[in-house]
Enzyme design. Structure first.
Site, PDB file in Angstrom:
ATOM      1  N   GLY A  31       0.821  -1.211   0.000  1.00 29.15           N
ATOM      2  CA  GLY A  31       0.000   0.000   0.000  1.00 29.15           C
ATOM      3  C   GLY A  31       0.852   1.257   0.000  1.00 29.15           C
ATOM      4  N   GLY A  56       1.432  -6.374   4.259  1.00 28.23           N
ATOM      5  CA  GLY A  56       2.713  -6.999   3.953  1.00 28.23           C
ATOM      6  C   GLY A  56       3.714  -6.753   5.064  1.00 28.23           C
ATOM      7  N   GLY A  93       0.916   1.310  13.015  1.00 23.70           N
ATOM      8  CA  GLY A  93       0.163   0.059  13.098  1.00 23.70           C
ATOM      9  C   GLY A  93       0.644  -0.889  14.173  1.00 23.70           C
ATOM     10  N   ARG A 101      10.678  -1.233  21.642  1.00 23.21           N
ATOM     11  CA  ARG A 101      10.758  -2.704  21.606  1.00 23.21           C
ATOM     12  C   ARG A 101      10.427  -3.197  20.202  1.00 23.21           C
ATOM     13  NH1 ARG A 101       7.610  -5.163  26.216  1.00 23.21           N
ATOM     14  NH2 ARG A 101       9.647  -5.328  27.187  1.00 23.21           N
ATOM     15  N   ILE A 102      11.232  -4.099  19.708  1.00 20.81           N
ATOM     16  CA  ILE A 102      10.978  -4.687  18.390  1.00 20.81           C
ATOM     17  C   ILE A 102      10.184  -5.974  18.613  1.00 20.81           C
ATOM     18  CG2 ILE A 102      12.035  -5.586  16.293  1.00 20.81           C
ATOM     19  CD1 ILE A 102      12.336  -2.497  16.774  1.00 20.81           C
ATOM     20  N   LEU A 103       8.932  -5.969  18.173  1.00 21.40           N
ATOM     21  CA  LEU A 103       8.001  -7.047  18.516  1.00 21.40           C
ATOM     22  C   LEU A 103       8.371  -8.354  17.824  1.00 21.40           C
ATOM     23  CD1 LEU A 103       4.728  -4.930  18.247  1.00 21.40           C
ATOM     24  CD2 LEU A 103       6.050  -5.473  20.307  1.00 21.40           C
ATOM     25  N   ASN A 104       8.841  -8.236  16.586  1.00 19.69           N
ATOM     26  CA  ASN A 104       9.252  -9.417  15.824  1.00 19.69           C
ATOM     27  C   ASN A 104      10.454  -9.003  14.977  1.00 19.69           C
ATOM     28  OD1 ASN A 104       9.646 -11.438  13.929  1.00 19.69           O
ATOM     29  ND2 ASN A 104       7.461 -11.758  13.535  1.00 19.69           N
ATOM     30  N   GLN A 156      10.987  -5.174   7.050  1.00 19.91           N
ATOM     31  CA  GLN A 156      10.420  -3.851   6.794  1.00 19.91           C
ATOM     32  C   GLN A 156      11.518  -2.825   6.548  1.00 19.91           C
ATOM     33  OE1 GLN A 156       7.062  -2.546   6.616  1.00 19.91           O
ATOM     34  NE2 GLN A 156       7.055  -4.677   6.012  1.00 19.91           N
ATOM     35  N   GLU A 201       8.635   3.021   8.547  1.00 15.00           N
ATOM     36  CA  GLU A 201       8.873   4.250   7.802  1.00 15.00           C
ATOM     37  C   GLU A 201      10.185   4.896   8.207  1.00 15.00           C
ATOM     38  OE1 GLU A 201       4.379   5.371   6.510  1.00 15.00           O
ATOM     39  OE2 GLU A 201       5.179   6.477   8.206  1.00 15.00           O
TER      40      GLU A 201
HETATM   41 MO1  MOS Z   1       1.743   5.344   5.277  1.00 11.39          MO
HETATM   42  S1  MOS Z   1       2.239   6.676   3.841  1.00 11.39           S
HETATM   43  O1  MOS Z   1       0.931   6.461   6.289  1.00 11.39           O
HETATM   44  O2  MOS Z   1       0.714   4.169   4.651  1.00 11.39           O
END
Ligand code: MOS
Length: 735
Positions: free
Chosen positions: A244, A472, A514, A618-621, A628, A695
């Site tokens: 996305g 993803g 997320g 903390r890095i969850l996975n 990523q 990001e």
């Molecule tokens: Mo990100 S650009 O907020 O899906």
């Protein structure tokens, strides 16, 4: 659950499941091609008709006549919907232009009709027969030309358009070392693998849309608003999404035109945006012009820093917040930022991976490199000298955590930064000029309300339902890990169901918010479920320990399944936030290191090695998070060297609107990529003590590449992408 005091020790801290490098639970479905994507829901809708969208051939003006009769007579055609017969369509909260245009045209390839037929080929063939007459009007398509008439945008999620502390102009004028440069970043497209796609089916006045969407609740609301029907009559289903990057935060024409096409044809209808329509029909990352001024003392301390950004959007749209990171990243007493918006008639600009910081850091982190060069300082050291542990605009606000210096030092050490020659253009490897570059990474952490429902059944299995999406990124897996950790069961005892508007409303996928927020919503629901379990067993819930499929309290112990009983137990809750993100600035940090080689004769650029170090709570996975970041690093190389939507400034559209003309790199283009997470847990961010990372991984990458190219060649390019034509006549003469 209200999260308004810093997290203390909680069940997640056991780290039996969370924090482990875990394979994606949706991996087998994805790699065997059996994950049902929106366009492939043959199981749900056995006999759909096909809709094909007609896009406007002009960028601005008006349709004077539209003749659909030849298309209607074509084989297999069931219905044709245009603005003339669609009925009244509204506009959602998250779209700037109408998703079905006409007679007024707002931008090139705006949808103006959908042709519905028995087969895809019939719909496509008939769409070519729709005759449209237009009258064009003058449009504004050139950001540089519109810069002087740019307006001050309304304050939005990024805060006010302008900020100022102290007296920038005086401090800048008085600084012994000064930089005043302008940088440009181009329009960019998301270019995700799965195109926008939807299947619409009506049952009476109720609509179900199988679609590909990052934000189920926003988009359910926007579909309802656009169609003028109650939100409760709309169901969105989006369990698998083939990428996305922000392009699917919103409802687009595929969803709305599938719905109106299905209504007209009295059949379920599926619509995808053909790749050549996507770049001009949907949103894109807007181009920016950024002027950066930095003043420093001779010892390297920044005394004045100013960042002005211009970008464009359609009337009613918003700006790219490219100056915002400069409010937070480096110290300096006197400072200013401004954001300006030029009204353009190009397609709609909006979020693309790390909106704001991604293009902002492309400019700022070259400027920092240039400033270090002027000062005769190592660019790593210059950044360290100007670190700040408080918000530089509001010094009473500390960062919740800020390990930028550790990222820079760790990366420099692991990358072999001490082998870099500060004198550019000195290192040769055959025909290649070789150099190293560094940039900081920075991206804010956003808190958002997020809900989930958790069910325990008589087998001791745990089912999580939330409208969270997995684009993803690994949402399925980290949500399963969270529920497994909380309920004390192995991962294979957890089922996760996502992406359905009938499930509790989550934060959705965007803005790297997320992971922390959606798992915190699951955490909150699991806290309630644990209480219900303890209560049913007659255990003191404060004492109850959930582990190995059992619950223990004092000297009592029971199987989890036993507590569930025949009917099972269900709990639902949402995480909600107090003001910890106001008392403390929550951000994520990193450092990017790049080794680049430039062909001394042709200017061809190759990225040879990359390393990123990230500090993001903390890095969850770690396995999913690493993927990523590696993906983000690769995308950053695209921003540095390849990606540009070329604007036709006469006719107002993006010329290279397919994947042959819009080039992106892949992992195989970069021989060595690695990344490291610092060991962190941020008690201010959420009960999970996690922040976003996906990001962060792109922010700064392009500048690190640019700085490596300069170190290799001595040539400074300030206009992205850095293509060989911008180097060719400036390369050092070599014997
Ligand atoms: Mo990100 S650009 O907020 O899906």
């Amino acid at each position: 659950m209200k999260f308004d005091t810093p997290a203390t020790t909680n069940p997640i801290d056991r780290l039996k499941v969370i924090g482990r490098p875990t394979d994606r639970i949706d991996g087998p479905l994805k790699t065997t091609g059996t994950a049902p994507y929106a366009y492939e829901r043959h199981d749900a809708v056995p006999n759909p008709a096909y809709g094909y969208i007609v896009g406007s051939a002009i960028a601005k003006g008006r349709i004077t006549a539209i003749d659909v009769r030849p298309a209607e007579a074509a084989p297999g055609v069931l219905a044709i919907v245009t603005a003339e017969n669609a009925g009244t369509l509204g506009k959602g909260d998250y779209n700037t232009a109408k998703l079905l245009g006409g007679p007024e045209i707002d931008h090139y390839h705006q949808a103006i009709a959908v042709v519905v037929a028995e087969t895809f080929e019939q719909a496509r063939a008939a769409a070519q027969l729709v005759r449209v007459d237009y009258v064009r009007t003058e449009g504004a398509f050139d950001l540089a030309a519109a810069r002087d008439s740019a307006i001050i945008p309304k304050p939005g999620i990024g805060g006010p358009p302008d900020t100022a502390v102290g007296d920038f102009d005086t401090a800048f004028a008085a600084a012994p070392v000064r930089l005043d440069e302008t940088y440009t970043t181009p329009d960019q497209g998301h270019a995700m693998m799965e195109p926008h796609a939807s299947i619409a089916a009506w049952n009476g006045d109720k609509l179900t849309l199988w679609t590909s969407n990052q934000m189920i609740d926003w988009s359910t609301g926007d579909v309802a608003k656009t169609l003028g029907i109650p939100k409760e009559n709309v169901r969105l289903v989006s369990p698998f999404i083939g990428g996305g990057f922000g392009g699917k935060l919103w409802v687009r024409a595929d969803a709305v035109l599938a719905a109106v096409g299905a209504r007209a044809a009295r059949r379920p209808v599926k619509v995808t945006l053909p790749r050549p329509l996507m770049f001009n029909n949907t949103t894109h990352r807007p181009a920016t012009i950024q002027r950066i001024r930095i003043g420093a003392a001779r010892d390297g301390r920044i005394t004045a820093i100013g960042h002005e950004s211009w970008s464009g959007d359609l009337p009613g749209g918003g700006p790219e917040l490219a100056a915002n990171q400069t409010r937070l990243l480096y110290a300096g007493a006197d400072r200013m930022t401004t954001t300006r918006l030029a009204v353009l008639d190009l397609p709609e600009g909006n979020a693309m991976r790390a909106p704001g910081e991604a293009p902002g850091m492309m400019a700022l982190e070259i400027a920092i490199d240039e400033m270090a060069e002027k000062l005769g300082l190592d660019p790593v050291e210059f950044r360290i000298i100007n670190d700040t542990q408080v918000d530089p605009e509001k010094p009473e606000r500390p960062f919740s955590q800020r390990h930028l210096v550790e990222c820079l030092r760790t990366g420099a050490d692991r990358f072999g930064w001490n082998r870099r020659n500060p004198q550019p253009g000195q290192i040769r490897d055959g025909r290649w000029l070789v150099g190293m570059g560094v940039a900081a990474a920075f991206r804010n952490n956003l808190v958002m309300k997020s809900g989930a429902r958790v069910r325990l059944d008589h087998r001791g299995d745990v089912t999580v339902e939330t409208d969270m999406t997995d684009i993803g990124t690994g949402s399925y897996t980290i949500i399963a890990q969270t529920a497994a950790e909380m309920m004390g069961v192995p991962l294979d005892k957890v089922v996760v169901r996502l992406g359905d508007s009938t499930f509790p409303v989550s934060c959705g996928s965007g803005g790297q918010f997320g992971a922390s927020n959606s798992t915190s919503g699951v955490y909150a629901a699991c806290v309630k479920l644990r209480e219900a379990v303890a209560q049913r067993l007659g255990f003191n819930s404060a004492e109850a320990v959930f582990a190995d499929g059992r619950v223990r309290a004092g000297n009592r112990s029971a199987l989890l399944a036993q507590a569930a009983g025949e009917g099972g137990l269900v709990a639902e809750d949402a995480i909600e936030y107090g003001d910890l993100d106001k008392t403390h600035q929550q951000s994520t940090f990193g450092a990017h290191f790049v080794e680049a080689a430039v062909d001394a004769a042709t200017g061809e650029i190759r990225v040879r090695r990359m390393l990123s170090v990230c500090a993001a709570g903390r890095i969850l996975n770690p396995k999913a998070a690493r993927s990523q970041v590696i993906g983000a690093m690769t995308m950053g190389v695209g921003a540095a060297l390849m990606e540009e939507l070329a604007v036709d400034k006469r006719h107002g559209f993006f010329v290279n609107h397919d994947l042959a003309g819009y080039e992106v790199p892949v992992h195989a283009d970069i021989p060595h990529q690695d990344m490291i997470f610092l060991d962190e847990a941020d008690p201010y961010s959420s009960p999970m003590k996690a922040k976003g990372v996906a990001e962060l991984g792109i922010c700064g990458v392009a500048a690190a590449v640019a700085n490596a190219v300069t170190n290799a060649t001595g040539v400074r390019v300030r206009d992205y992408p850095i293509t060989l034509d911008k180097l060719l006549d400036r390369l050092p003469q070599v014997a």
